[in-house]
Design a protein around this motif. Sequence first.
Motif, PDB file in Angstrom:
ATOM      1  N   ALA A  33       0.793  -1.264   0.170  1.00  0.00           N
ATOM      2  CA  ALA A  33      -0.093  -0.055   0.005  1.00  0.00           C
ATOM      3  C   ALA A  33       0.776   1.244  -0.107  1.00  0.00           C
ATOM      4  O   ALA A  33       0.588   2.206  -0.448  1.00  0.00           O
ATOM      5  CB  ALA A  33      -0.854   0.050   0.987  1.00  0.00           C
ATOM      6  N   ASP A  34       1.958   1.216   0.644  1.00  0.00           N
ATOM      7  CA  ASP A  34       3.075   2.319   0.753  1.00  0.00           C
ATOM      8  C   ASP A  34       3.442   2.361  -0.740  1.00  0.00           C
ATOM      9  O   ASP A  34       3.689   3.700  -1.183  1.00  0.00           O
ATOM     10  CB  ASP A  34       4.027   1.970   1.662  1.00  0.00           C
ATOM     11  CG  ASP A  34       3.706   2.098   3.100  1.00  0.00           C
ATOM     12  OD1 ASP A  34       2.643   2.690   3.549  1.00  0.00           O
ATOM     13  OD2 ASP A  34       4.258   1.339   4.020  1.00  0.00           O
ATOM     14  N   LYS A  35       3.904   1.422  -1.279  1.00  0.00           N
ATOM     15  CA  LYS A  35       4.394   1.681  -2.533  1.00  0.00           C
ATOM     16  C   LYS A  35       3.152   2.089  -3.707  1.00  0.00           C
ATOM     17  O   LYS A  35       3.746   3.060  -4.450  1.00  0.00           O
ATOM     18  CB  LYS A  35       4.829   0.198  -3.007  1.00  0.00           C
ATOM     19  CG  LYS A  35       5.468   0.364  -4.764  1.00  0.00           C
ATOM     20  CD  LYS A  35       5.909  -1.071  -5.064  1.00  0.00           C
ATOM     21  CE  LYS A  35       6.286  -1.151  -6.487  1.00  0.00           C
ATOM     22  NZ  LYS A  35       7.426  -0.349  -6.948  1.00  0.00           N
ATOM     23  N   VAL A  36       1.904   1.724  -3.585  1.00  0.00           N
ATOM     24  CA  VAL A  36       1.161   2.290  -4.273  1.00  0.00           C
ATOM     25  C   VAL A  36       0.778   3.701  -4.251  1.00  0.00           C
ATOM     26  O   VAL A  36       0.705   4.513  -5.195  1.00  0.00           O
ATOM     27  CB  VAL A  36      -0.401   1.502  -4.004  1.00  0.00           C
ATOM     28  CG1 VAL A  36      -1.481   2.059  -4.731  1.00  0.00           C
ATOM     29  CG2 VAL A  36      -0.306  -0.034  -4.667  1.00  0.00           C
ATOM     30  N   ALA A  78       1.279   6.434  -7.156  1.00  0.00           N
ATOM     31  CA  ALA A  78       0.212   7.232  -7.640  1.00  0.00           C
ATOM     32  C   ALA A  78       0.685   8.870  -7.765  1.00  0.00           C
ATOM     33  O   ALA A  78       0.363   9.342  -8.438  1.00  0.00           O
ATOM     34  CB  ALA A  78      -0.908   7.055  -6.451  1.00  0.00           C
ATOM     35  N   ALA A  79       1.421   9.170  -6.509  1.00  0.00           N
ATOM     36  CA  ALA A  79       1.981  10.580  -6.807  1.00  0.00           C
ATOM     37  C   ALA A  79       2.922  10.657  -7.733  1.00  0.00           C
ATOM     38  O   ALA A  79       2.776  12.009  -8.322  1.00  0.00           O
ATOM     39  CB  ALA A  79       2.784  10.826  -5.172  1.00  0.00           C
ATOM     40  N   LEU A  80       3.511   9.872  -7.899  1.00  0.00           N
ATOM     41  CA  LEU A  80       4.622   9.779  -9.489  1.00  0.00           C
ATOM     42  C   LEU A  80       3.754   9.952 -10.730  1.00  0.00           C
ATOM     43  O   LEU A  80       4.044  10.751 -11.430  1.00  0.00           O
ATOM     44  CB  LEU A  80       5.651   8.989  -9.488  1.00  0.00           C
ATOM     45  CG  LEU A  80       6.718   8.862  -8.330  1.00  0.00           C
ATOM     46  CD1 LEU A  80       7.633   7.578  -8.388  1.00  0.00           C
ATOM     47  CD2 LEU A  80       7.850   9.996  -8.640  1.00  0.00           C
ATOM     48  N   ALA A 136      -5.655   5.071 -11.895  1.00  0.00           N
ATOM     49  CA  ALA A 136      -5.011   3.822 -12.338  1.00  0.00           C
ATOM     50  C   ALA A 136      -4.050   3.099 -11.342  1.00  0.00           C
ATOM     51  O   ALA A 136      -4.013   2.156 -11.137  1.00  0.00           O
ATOM     52  CB  ALA A 136      -4.600   4.106 -13.564  1.00  0.00           C
ATOM     53  N   ALA A 137      -3.096   4.217 -10.859  1.00  0.00           N
ATOM     54  CA  ALA A 137      -2.124   3.585  -9.992  1.00  0.00           C
ATOM     55  C   ALA A 137      -2.634   3.173  -8.715  1.00  0.00           C
ATOM     56  O   ALA A 137      -2.149   2.048  -8.072  1.00  0.00           O
ATOM     57  CB  ALA A 137      -1.084   4.839  -9.488  1.00  0.00           C
ATOM     58  N   GLU A 138      -3.909   3.816  -8.131  1.00  0.00           N
ATOM     59  CA  GLU A 138      -4.437   3.348  -6.961  1.00  0.00           C
ATOM     60  C   GLU A 138      -4.900   1.931  -7.054  1.00  0.00           C
ATOM     61  O   GLU A 138      -4.718   0.963  -5.885  1.00  0.00           O
ATOM     62  CB  GLU A 138      -5.499   4.225  -6.274  1.00  0.00           C
ATOM     63  CG  GLU A 138      -5.293   5.719  -5.841  1.00  0.00           C
ATOM     64  CD  GLU A 138      -6.407   6.240  -5.309  1.00  0.00           C
ATOM     65  OE1 GLU A 138      -6.278   6.931  -4.454  1.00  0.00           O
ATOM     66  OE2 GLU A 138      -7.303   6.190  -6.110  1.00  0.00           O
ATOM     67  N   LEU A 139      -5.376   1.547  -8.094  1.00  0.00           N
ATOM     68  CA  LEU A 139      -5.853   0.184  -8.199  1.00  0.00           C
ATOM     69  C   LEU A 139      -4.936  -0.764  -8.701  1.00  0.00           C
ATOM     70  O   LEU A 139      -5.331  -1.946  -8.930  1.00  0.00           O
ATOM     71  CB  LEU A 139      -7.063   0.233  -9.300  1.00  0.00           C
ATOM     72  CG  LEU A 139      -8.401   1.370  -8.801  1.00  0.00           C
ATOM     73  CD1 LEU A 139      -9.411   1.319 -10.100  1.00  0.00           C
ATOM     74  CD2 LEU A 139      -9.021   0.695  -7.829  1.00  0.00           C
ATOM     75  N   SER A 140      -3.831  -0.321  -9.184  1.00  0.00           N
ATOM     76  CA  SER A 140      -2.797  -1.336 -10.049  1.00  0.00           C
ATOM     77  C   SER A 140      -2.518  -2.413  -9.352  1.00  0.00           C
ATOM     78  O   SER A 140      -2.047  -3.410  -9.851  1.00  0.00           O
ATOM     79  CB  SER A 140      -1.634  -0.224 -10.287  1.00  0.00           C
ATOM     80  OG  SER A 140      -0.790   0.108  -9.314  1.00  0.00           O
ATOM     81  N   LYS A 141      -2.273  -2.429  -8.150  1.00  0.00           N
ATOM     82  CA  LYS A 141      -1.874  -3.735  -7.339  1.00  0.00           C
ATOM     83  C   LYS A 141      -2.837  -4.198  -6.715  1.00  0.00           C
ATOM     84  O   LYS A 141      -2.646  -5.447  -6.054  1.00  0.00           O
ATOM     85  CB  LYS A 141      -0.705  -3.284  -6.205  1.00  0.00           C
ATOM     86  CG  LYS A 141       0.633  -2.466  -6.921  1.00  0.00           C
ATOM     87  CD  LYS A 141       1.116  -3.210  -7.561  1.00  0.00           C
ATOM     88  CE  LYS A 141       2.630  -2.564  -8.282  1.00  0.00           C
ATOM     89  NZ  LYS A 141       3.202  -3.504  -9.112  1.00  0.00           N
ATOM     90  N   LEU A 148      12.717  13.017 -12.786  1.00  0.00           N
ATOM     91  CA  LEU A 148      12.068  11.822 -12.478  1.00  0.00           C
ATOM     92  C   LEU A 148      12.600  11.153 -11.478  1.00  0.00           C
ATOM     93  O   LEU A 148      11.952  10.665 -10.330  1.00  0.00           O
ATOM     94  CB  LEU A 148      12.043  10.709 -13.660  1.00  0.00           C
ATOM     95  CG  LEU A 148      11.156  11.516 -14.672  1.00  0.00           C
ATOM     96  CD1 LEU A 148      11.103  10.313 -16.051  1.00  0.00           C
ATOM     97  CD2 LEU A 148       9.785  11.586 -14.356  1.00  0.00           C
ATOM     98  N   ILE A 149      13.975  10.913 -11.104  1.00  0.00           N
ATOM     99  CA  ILE A 149      14.816  10.152 -10.302  1.00  0.00           C
ATOM    100  C   ILE A 149      14.677  10.672  -8.885  1.00  0.00           C
ATOM    101  O   ILE A 149      14.443  10.117  -7.894  1.00  0.00           O
ATOM    102  CB  ILE A 149      16.298   9.846 -10.850  1.00  0.00           C
ATOM    103  CG1 ILE A 149      16.153   8.826 -11.971  1.00  0.00           C
ATOM    104  CG2 ILE A 149      17.027   9.218  -9.604  1.00  0.00           C
ATOM    105  CD1 ILE A 149      17.600   8.502 -12.552  1.00  0.00           C
ATOM    106  N   ALA A 150      14.729  12.179  -9.074  1.00  0.00           N
ATOM    107  CA  ALA A 150      14.825  12.894  -7.683  1.00  0.00           C
ATOM    108  C   ALA A 150      13.359  12.714  -7.255  1.00  0.00           C
ATOM    109  O   ALA A 150      13.559  12.519  -5.564  1.00  0.00           O
ATOM    110  CB  ALA A 150      15.041  14.383  -8.327  1.00  0.00           C
ATOM    111  N   ARG A 151      12.327  12.808  -7.933  1.00  0.00           N
ATOM    112  CA  ARG A 151      11.420  12.836  -7.413  1.00  0.00           C
ATOM    113  C   ARG A 151      10.734  11.355  -6.488  1.00  0.00           C
ATOM    114  O   ARG A 151      10.412  11.147  -5.381  1.00  0.00           O
ATOM    115  CB  ARG A 151       9.906  13.122  -8.265  1.00  0.00           C
ATOM    116  CG  ARG A 151       9.889  14.539  -8.642  1.00  0.00           C
ATOM    117  CD  ARG A 151       8.782  14.687  -9.413  1.00  0.00           C
ATOM    118  NE  ARG A 151       8.541  16.189  -9.782  1.00  0.00           N
ATOM    119  CZ  ARG A 151       7.911  16.998  -8.976  1.00  0.00           C
ATOM    120  NH1 ARG A 151       7.416  16.674  -7.851  1.00  0.00           N
ATOM    121  NH2 ARG A 151       7.657  18.390  -9.607  1.00  0.00           N
ATOM    122  N   ALA A 152      11.271  10.340  -7.385  1.00  0.00           N
ATOM    123  CA  ALA A 152      11.119   8.922  -6.971  1.00  0.00           C
ATOM    124  C   ALA A 152      11.945   8.632  -5.643  1.00  0.00           C
ATOM    125  O   ALA A 152      11.491   8.178  -4.617  1.00  0.00           O
ATOM    126  CB  ALA A 152      11.589   7.838  -7.866  1.00  0.00           C
TER     127      ALA A 152
END
Length: 724
Positions: A363-366, A370-372, A390-395, A504-508
């Motif tokens: 859930a933390d990963k999701v 989702a934010a990214l 879509a990200a919320e439901l992806s897993k 992208l990498i910095a945000r992640a």
Amino acid sequence: MMSRLPLLIELGTEELPVKALPGLAQAFFDGVIAALDKRGVGFERGDAKPLYTPRRLAVYLPAVEIEQPEQASEVLGPYLNIALDADGQPTRALQGFAAKAGVEWSQLERMTDAKGERFVHRSVRAGARTADLLPEIVSDALAGMPIPKPMRWGDHDYAFARPVHWLVLLLGKEVIDAQVLGVRSDRMSRGHRFEHDKPVWIGEPGEYVDAMRGARVLVDPDERRARIVAEVEQAARSVGCDARITDDNLEQVVCLVEWPCAVLCSFEPDFLAVPQEALIETMEINQKFFPVLRNGQLTEHFVGIANIESKDPAEVRKGYERVIRPRFSDARFFFDEDLKQGLAAMGDGLKNVTYQAKLGTVADKVARVAALAKTIAAQVGVDPALAHRAAELSKNDLQSRMVGEFPELQGIAGRHYAIADGEPEGVALAIAEAYRPRFAGDDIALSPLGKVLAIAERLDTLAGGFAAGLKPTGNKDPFALRRNALGLARTVIESGFDLSIYELIARAYLSIPEKCQEEAAKNRNSAKSLEDYVVWSNWLEKLQAQTSKDHISVMVEILDFTLDRLRGYYADKGVPTSHFNAVAELKPESLADFDTRIDAIGRFAALPEAEALAAAHKRIGNILKKADIDIPSAIDRDLLSEPAESALAEAVEAAIGDTDEALHRHDYVQVLERMARLRPQVDAFFDAVMVNADDPAVRGNRLALLKRLADRFGAVAAIEHLSG
């Protein structure tokens, strides 16, 4: 020319492991070739290849020399100061050497090397007969085979992948006497276990393939493969459909049968209410059947491959249909139960599933993904709200019964459940596409929303993996970071998304738990350059984030790791390593821009001026590195005293003016083509002008001229890498 005869080696066994069979056959073939080479036995390989079935490994070579060439030997003996005494008589050292060689010391020859003169014994003996060498050649080939779990049988010490029952060893028409793995060689092979259960006489190696075909065994895997494809396609056409034949499923079936025969079967159409991917997965993975499609949609038909030409195909058909129903019934049950729960409700359980100890729950990963996804979507013109949903439901489908039974359906099952829940079609499609590319050679996501989700998912996996100390080591890559890095790069490049890989990498990375970030910073590989620090600091400032050089080192490591995956990606596309290095040295902010530069370098390299200009650029770089004075920022025309330097200065300024706009719009091909026209002036400059003039002002001005030229080339790529 030495006489040659055909060679046949066939090792008969119990059924060999399916997935390992092609590798075992290739290893046996390569081992025989290597063993012949090692002994100097010449042969003609022709179009020879490994021959194999589930019950045999075979090597056929059309022409092998019947004996080794003469064997020359040279054994070095003692130096003269050790071999002879003061009277020139042999010492005990020389006498011992001669005795060992079996000759009188006076018969020894002398030679001189860097240390002086010494005795040497040279001899020539006749080569051994190939027939005498073959037993050890076969033994060497078998000993070198990669068998992870060898089996033992009986009370013997030897072991192999499966028990061995027969050995055919023929050189021409002669049976070569040998005993390998407890079996004595013969010319008698064995036919199909059921269709021709009797010995098969092999008169000479060239008859082998035909003789076995007559015994209902196709020893050539290519012939079996072609027959399977033809029969499966014909069976599907008989009901007006097409067969789904994947490489993996086909290869496994090739390794399961010796005499393939297709049988068209069917199942109850009611099962088609289950997602077709689940049914296809069951048919291919569990049963090795071939699904039958009509216009891309699964039908109630499938094709099984029997290892026998049955007199009663209906009974074979019933058997295949009987074994598939329980699996289909399970899939239907899982699907129906999952529909009752609903995709959204499945997500509740993710809070209790650990993704990785340092990175929290699934859930933390999701939440991070989702934010990214929301941020990326806004930059590429995709609805951020849909990306977040879509990200919320992806897993969520990881909690489904269907994925629990069929892990390969992650995302695919989620798509079906999202549609059933009434989610937007784009959201449902993105859930499935987030996993693409799933394997090497797979396509990236097709929909813009799917691409966004795929990028966000891989970014989080990469950043989390590096932060948690899960970087690949050797063959170990538990979080598939290599595949994720390549999938990220491919998706960005092939989508044409002009995104900053730094951002992208910095945000992640910044979304990873702070405790994990701190640990990663402490364990960083090495400090990065000041230039790296400045570039990343600029981006962190834009993101209103403050962090240390240690954290930046980890981010740079993630970027370098991702770019390194692109090295293989471009190599597979035929891009020379020098072209890749020329662009990679600049570390372009956008991977889409990286790809554009790769294309431009390829076109530039084809120009006749390219090699000379690349060499000149390399020379300029070395000159600038060795400069012992501050290089002026501008060229002083009053200090241009030589005609060649005036001409180059004028040409450089004209070229820069002509390429400013093209560089701004990233038309690197036009930039490099225009710069290529400077070759005459560059060549003339280096022929006539001494850069390191005695006058510091003149020297600095010439360095400024070269730097201006180098900077424009360097704005596209480090073209010195094109210089051999």
